[in-house]
Design a protein around this motif. Structure first.
Motif, short mmCIF file in Angstrom:
data_model
loop_
_atom_site.label_atom_id
_atom_site.label_comp_id
_atom_site.label_asym_id
_atom_site.label_seq_id
_atom_site.Cartn_x
_atom_site.Cartn_y
_atom_site.Cartn_z
N GLU A 201 24.45 16.64 -24.27
CA GLU A 201 25.34 17.80 -24.09
C GLU A 201 25.24 18.35 -22.68
O GLU A 201 26.24 18.78 -22.10
N MET A 203 24.56 16.67 -20.02
CA MET A 203 25.28 15.76 -19.13
C MET A 203 26.79 15.94 -19.27
O MET A 203 27.53 15.91 -18.28
N LEU A 204 27.24 16.12 -20.51
CA LEU A 204 28.68 16.30 -20.75
C LEU A 204 29.15 17.62 -20.14
O LEU A 204 30.24 17.70 -19.58
N LYS A 205 28.29 18.62 -20.25
CA LYS A 205 28.62 19.93 -19.68
C LYS A 205 28.82 19.79 -18.17
O LYS A 205 29.78 20.31 -17.62
N SER A 207 29.53 17.03 -16.53
CA SER A 207 30.71 16.21 -16.21
C SER A 207 32.01 17.00 -16.34
O SER A 207 32.98 16.73 -15.65
N MET A 208 31.99 18.00 -17.22
CA MET A 208 33.19 18.83 -17.41
C MET A 208 33.24 19.99 -16.43
O MET A 208 34.26 20.66 -16.31
N GLY A 209 32.11 20.23 -15.78
CA GLY A 209 32.00 21.42 -14.95
C GLY A 209 32.14 22.62 -15.86
O GLY A 209 32.80 23.61 -15.55
N ASN A 210 31.49 22.48 -17.02
CA ASN A 210 31.71 23.42 -18.12
C ASN A 210 30.86 24.68 -18.03
O ASN A 210 29.66 24.60 -17.94
N ASP A 211 31.52 25.81 -18.13
CA ASP A 211 30.74 27.05 -18.18
C ASP A 211 30.94 27.73 -19.52
O ASP A 211 30.56 28.87 -19.72
N ARG A 212 31.52 26.98 -20.46
CA ARG A 212 31.77 27.57 -21.78
C ARG A 212 30.52 27.48 -22.64
O ARG A 212 29.84 26.47 -22.65
#
Lengths: 213, 91
Positions: A201, A203-205, A207-212
């Motif tokens: 998770e 790594m996926l975060k 890769s998404m540039g995720n701040d959610r």
């Protein structure tokens, strides 16, 4: 990578399915035997049989076995419900499985374990307890139909008909203890996978540039 | 699927399903989401540029964009690796 992963996934799914199926059968047997021993104890009392300490202990353990049998059966049924559907999709060995279908199956299995983790941990406990209770019941039953004469040093068998019942009780005890061991193995492998998905998770975060959250 | 899934697993399911354009209702039905969470997930993926929305009359169609390819590939690799690197369970 997919073929090898698919083989491993399928084989693991089949092993787990068999284990659950075995547990369903033996859970039902455990419950039935618990009832049978309780009824035998009660009928013995109404028939004028004396209340020996062995009968009291046997009766109490059979009540525990009955309870554990119900818990065993319910837990197995809960797990069986989810695993059956996933297994059906992957049961046809000749049907080609796409990368996406395999990943979807893996997600379902991960989600299934995540949801049933507590139940599986309860199963480990129930199977271990059930195993020891049935072992005790089997030993008590064996003691009831064996007598030993100190003076002659001879064993006497009082009733041949009780042998299959005692053997079956010991069989349930063994299956129960084996189940507990295999559930522990299963749980160990899947706990590691859950840890790995938590790492994934991150790594996926990224890769998404995720701040959610 | 009613079992507990993480948001990343749900993103993957939505993105794979939307490789062919789908309506909002079809997505939430297939991915077993309620309307509120469905809006959240789809809105998020649209904002990231992983889903594109096209209007056709009164209907909105969602489809996976090329940008989502990297996420889908990474997700597939990571999840399949769960069975390659960790010793499995056998009877």
């Amino acid at each position: 990578m997919t073929d090898e992963t698919l083989l491993r996934f399928r084989s693991e799914l089949n092993s787990f399915f068999l284990l659950i199926l075995l547990n369903l059968v033996f859970g039902a047997l455990a419950m039935a035997f618990g009832v049978q021993f309780m009824v035998t104890s009660v009928l013995g009392l109404t028939g004028g049989q004396s209340l020996s300490p062995l009968t009291i202990i046997g009766g109490s353990i059979s009540m525990v076995c009955f309870g554990l049998g119900i818990a065993w059966l319910i837990s197995s049924a809960e797990i069986f419900e989810g695993i059956g559907g996933i297994r059906t999709e992957f049961s046809d060995r000749n049907k080609p499985v796409s990368d996406e279908a395999l990943t979807s199956g893996i997600i379902r299995m991960v989600a299934h374990y995540r949801e049933n983790r507590k139940t599986i941990h309860t199963m480990i406990l129930v199977c271990t307890l059930g195993g020891f209770c049935f072992l005790a019941l089997g030993i008590i039953n064996s003691l009831e139909f064996f007598s030993f004469s100190l003076s002659s040093g001879r064993f006497t068998l009082n009733n041949y008909l009780l042998i299959p019942s005692a053997l079956l009780t010991l069989g349930i005890a063994l299956v129960s203890l084996f189940s507990s061991y295999y559930f522990m193995n299963f749980s160990r492998a899947w706990d590691r996978r859950l840890e790995e998905t938590a790492r994934s998770e991150e790594m996926l975060k990224k890769s998404m540039g995720n701040d959610r959250e | 699927m009613t079992a507990r899934r993480t948001p990343y697993e749900i993103y993957w399911e939505i993105l794979v399903y939307c490789k062919t354009p789908r309506t909002f209702t079809a997505i939430i039905n297939r991915c077993d989401l309620n309307s509120k969470t469905g809006q959240d997930y789809i809105g998020f993926l649209c904002a990231k540029g992983y889903l594109s929305r096209t209007m056709e009359g009164e209907k909105s169609w969602y489809s996976t964009t090329e940008k989502a390819g990297e996420y889908l590939l990474l997700f597939t690799e990571l999840y399949q690796k769960l069975f390659d690197t960790i010793p499995g369970f056998r009877l």
